[in-house]
Motif scaffolding. Structure first.
Motif, PDB file in Angstrom:
ATOM      1  N   VAL A 244      -7.877  -1.121   2.393  1.00 19.45           N
ATOM      2  CA  VAL A 244      -8.402  -1.701   1.161  1.00 19.45           C
ATOM      3  C   VAL A 244      -9.290  -0.661   0.497  1.00 19.45           C
ATOM      4  CG1 VAL A 244      -9.813  -3.547   0.184  1.00 19.45           C
ATOM      5  CG2 VAL A 244      -8.341  -4.002   2.148  1.00 19.45           C
ATOM      6  N   PRO A 245      -9.045  -0.327  -0.782  1.00 19.25           N
ATOM      7  CA  PRO A 245      -9.937   0.626  -1.452  1.00 19.25           C
ATOM      8  C   PRO A 245     -11.384   0.179  -1.333  1.00 19.25           C
ATOM      9  CG  PRO A 245      -8.041   0.134  -2.835  1.00 19.25           C
ATOM     10  CD  PRO A 245      -7.985  -0.810  -1.657  1.00 19.25           C
ATOM     11  N   GLY A 246     -12.247   1.111  -1.054  1.00 19.42           N
ATOM     12  CA  GLY A 246     -13.656   0.808  -0.894  1.00 19.42           C
ATOM     13  C   GLY A 246     -14.045   0.583   0.551  1.00 19.42           C
ATOM     14  N   GLY A 247     -13.064   0.324   1.405  1.00 15.82           N
ATOM     15  CA  GLY A 247     -13.313   0.192   2.829  1.00 15.82           C
ATOM     16  C   GLY A 247     -14.358  -0.848   3.192  1.00 15.82           C
ATOM     17  N   GLY A 248     -14.446  -1.931   2.425  1.00 17.84           N
ATOM     18  CA  GLY A 248     -15.413  -2.970   2.737  1.00 17.84           C
ATOM     19  C   GLY A 248     -16.815  -2.659   2.231  1.00 17.84           C
ATOM     20  N   GLY A 249     -17.025  -1.467   1.692  1.00 17.28           N
ATOM     21  CA  GLY A 249     -18.333  -1.121   1.141  1.00 17.28           C
ATOM     22  C   GLY A 249     -18.356  -1.374  -0.351  1.00 17.28           C
ATOM     23  N   GLU A 250     -19.349  -0.839  -1.005  1.00 21.73           N
ATOM     24  CA  GLU A 250     -19.485  -1.014  -2.444  1.00 21.73           C
ATOM     25  C   GLU A 250     -18.289  -0.387  -3.159  1.00 21.73           C
ATOM     26  OE1 GLU A 250     -22.335   1.034  -5.562  1.00 21.73           O
ATOM     27  OE2 GLU A 250     -23.412  -0.416  -4.327  1.00 21.73           O
ATOM     28  N   PHE A 251     -17.647  -1.145  -4.033  1.00 23.27           N
ATOM     29  CA  PHE A 251     -16.515  -0.651  -4.818  1.00 23.27           C
ATOM     30  C   PHE A 251     -16.793  -0.960  -6.280  1.00 23.27           C
ATOM     31  CE2 PHE A 251     -12.222  -0.593  -6.598  1.00 23.27           C
ATOM     32  CZ  PHE A 251     -11.808   0.637  -6.134  1.00 23.27           C
TER      33      PHE A 251
ATOM     34  N   ARG B 245      -1.683  -3.223  -4.385  1.00 25.05           N
ATOM     35  CA  ARG B 245      -0.528  -3.427  -3.496  1.00 25.05           C
ATOM     36  C   ARG B 245      -0.299  -2.204  -2.619  1.00 25.05           C
ATOM     37  NH1 ARG B 245       1.834  -5.917   0.050  1.00 25.05           N
ATOM     38  NH2 ARG B 245       4.095  -5.969   0.024  1.00 25.05           N
ATOM     39  N   ILE B 246      -0.469  -1.011  -3.157  1.00 23.06           N
ATOM     40  CA  ILE B 246      -0.344   0.215  -2.356  1.00 23.06           C
ATOM     41  C   ILE B 246      -1.340   0.173  -1.210  1.00 23.06           C
ATOM     42  CG2 ILE B 246      -0.742   2.721  -2.365  1.00 23.06           C
ATOM     43  CD1 ILE B 246       0.454   2.701  -5.243  1.00 23.06           C
ATOM     44  N   GLY B 247      -2.565  -0.232  -1.504  1.00 24.73           N
ATOM     45  CA  GLY B 247      -3.575  -0.355  -0.459  1.00 24.73           C
ATOM     46  C   GLY B 247      -3.171  -1.352   0.611  1.00 24.73           C
ATOM     47  N   GLU B 248      -2.615  -2.493   0.191  1.00 27.93           N
ATOM     48  CA  GLU B 248      -2.168  -3.499   1.161  1.00 27.93           C
ATOM     49  C   GLU B 248      -1.073  -2.940   2.059  1.00 27.93           C
ATOM     50  OE1 GLU B 248      -0.866  -7.038  -0.834  1.00 27.93           O
ATOM     51  OE2 GLU B 248      -2.786  -7.280  -1.864  1.00 27.93           O
ATOM     52  N   VAL B 249      -0.065  -2.314   1.449  1.00 30.39           N
ATOM     53  CA  VAL B 249       1.068  -1.764   2.200  1.00 30.39           C
ATOM     54  C   VAL B 249       0.609  -0.656   3.139  1.00 30.39           C
ATOM     55  CG1 VAL B 249       3.239  -0.479   1.965  1.00 30.39           C
ATOM     56  CG2 VAL B 249       2.782  -2.430   0.486  1.00 30.39           C
ATOM     57  N   ALA B 250      -0.358   0.147   2.689  1.00 25.93           N
ATOM     58  CA  ALA B 250      -0.874   1.244   3.512  1.00 25.93           C
ATOM     59  C   ALA B 250      -1.821   0.737   4.590  1.00 25.93           C
ATOM     60  CB  ALA B 250      -1.581   2.273   2.628  1.00 25.93           C
ATOM     61  N   GLY B 251      -2.168  -0.544   4.530  1.00 27.55           N
ATOM     62  CA  GLY B 251      -3.063  -1.113   5.533  1.00 27.55           C
ATOM     63  C   GLY B 251      -4.514  -0.747   5.315  1.00 27.55           C
TER      64      GLY B 251
ATOM     65  N   ARG C 179      -5.679   6.883   5.406  1.00 26.62           N
ATOM     66  CA  ARG C 179      -7.022   7.348   5.762  1.00 26.62           C
ATOM     67  C   ARG C 179      -7.861   7.608   4.521  1.00 26.62           C
ATOM     68  NH1 ARG C 179      -5.445  12.063   8.788  1.00 26.62           N
ATOM     69  NH2 ARG C 179      -7.219  12.969   7.733  1.00 26.62           N
ATOM     70  N   ALA C 180      -7.231   7.963   3.419  1.00 26.65           N
ATOM     71  CA  ALA C 180      -7.970   8.310   2.196  1.00 26.65           C
ATOM     72  C   ALA C 180      -8.476   7.075   1.461  1.00 26.65           C
ATOM     73  CB  ALA C 180      -7.092   9.142   1.270  1.00 26.65           C
ATOM     74  N   LEU C 181      -7.713   5.984   1.464  1.00 32.21           N
ATOM     75  CA  LEU C 181      -8.066   4.814   0.655  1.00 32.21           C
ATOM     76  C   LEU C 181      -9.445   4.236   0.928  1.00 32.21           C
ATOM     77  CD1 LEU C 181      -4.683   2.919   0.297  1.00 32.21           C
ATOM     78  CD2 LEU C 181      -6.025   3.992  -1.505  1.00 32.21           C
ATOM     79  N   PRO C 182      -9.888   4.087   2.177  1.00 27.07           N
ATOM     80  CA  PRO C 182     -11.230   3.522   2.383  1.00 27.07           C
ATOM     81  C   PRO C 182     -12.348   4.394   1.823  1.00 27.07           C
ATOM     82  CG  PRO C 182      -9.951   3.373   4.402  1.00 27.07           C
ATOM     83  CD  PRO C 182      -9.179   4.237   3.439  1.00 27.07           C
ATOM     84  N   ASN C 183     -12.089   5.656   1.567  1.00 30.08           N
ATOM     85  CA  ASN C 183     -13.104   6.551   1.020  1.00 30.08           C
ATOM     86  C   ASN C 183     -13.257   6.419  -0.487  1.00 30.08           C
ATOM     87  OD1 ASN C 183     -13.641   7.620   3.564  1.00 30.08           O
ATOM     88  ND2 ASN C 183     -11.937   9.030   3.383  1.00 30.08           N
ATOM     89  N   VAL C 184     -12.268   5.833  -1.153  1.00 25.26           N
ATOM     90  CA  VAL C 184     -12.326   5.661  -2.601  1.00 25.26           C
ATOM     91  C   VAL C 184     -13.397   4.630  -2.912  1.00 25.26           C
ATOM     92  CG1 VAL C 184     -11.072   4.887  -4.644  1.00 25.26           C
ATOM     93  CG2 VAL C 184      -9.903   6.278  -2.940  1.00 25.26           C
ATOM     94  N   LYS C 185     -14.345   5.005  -3.745  1.00 23.58           N
ATOM     95  CA  LYS C 185     -15.477   4.116  -4.048  1.00 23.58           C
ATOM     96  C   LYS C 185     -15.434   3.569  -5.469  1.00 23.58           C
ATOM     97  CE  LYS C 185     -17.321   4.753  -0.051  1.00 23.58           C
ATOM     98  NZ  LYS C 185     -16.880   3.846   0.969  1.00 23.58           N
TER      99      LYS C 185
END
Length: 186
Positions: free
Chosen positions: A91-98, A83-89, A30-36
């Protein structure tokens, strides 16, 4: 009270405030998509990105090393984070600006090692003939070198943004050296 005791007391205060505010960290997926952003900065205690850039918990992954440089170890860590993001299902940035931010600073200790080529070539894992290209003595040139190195990595998503900054330890101000732009032209 020694230094560690003082830090542990501050941690208890921090924990109590976070718990009361309901702002403790969510689980990793749940935390990973919030990482910008990923901020790559120097280990120097004067240059903590949370203070210099005002980042909040969960807003950015901060990677720190000597000089805030892009080294083989940093590239490996970026790969592991992906890879951590992939395994956790997630993607950092959640499809937004990263954003990848390279943050170096003036009066950096690494500049005092310019005459220790053996140590620096081991650190960067390069032949001595390539050391001058790393611009170790000039943080502004070093930021440009490291941003260019990241831009050349095909595995980094083309829709990510990259920028390079230099923090002036005398003034407390950050200067943009490489303005925010897509890693590579689409």
């Amino acid at each position: 009270m020694d230094n560690l005791d003082s830090m542990l007391k501050r941690n208890k205060d921090f924990s109590a405030r976070q718990s009361a505010a309901g702002t403790l960290m969510p689980s990793l997926p749940r935390a990973l998509p919030n990482v910008k952003a990923v901020i790559i900065g120097c280990a120097d205690m004067r240059v903590d990105p949370a203070h210099v850039l005002g980042t909040k918990p969960g807003e950015a992954v901060v990677m720190r090393n000597i000089g805030g440089r892009i080294t083989p170890a940093v590239l490996e860590e970026l790969g592991l984070l992906g890879r951590i993001g992939e395994v956790a299902g997630a993607v950092p940035g959640g499809g937004g600006e990263f954003h990848i931010i390279v943050l170096q600073h003036t009066d950096c200790g690494i500049t005092r090692l310019t005459h220790d080529s053996a140590m620096l070539t081991r650190y960067f894992q390069i032949p001595e003939a390539e050391l001058k290209q790393k611009a170790v003595s000039d943080p502004y040139a070093a930021v440009a070198v490291d941003v260019a190195l990241l831009r050349a990595i095909p595995a980094l998503p083309t829709d990510w943004i990259i920028s390079g900054l230099v923090y002036d330890v005398a003034t407390g101000l950050v200067e943009i050296v490489a303005p925010p732009a897509l890693i590579r032209a689409a």
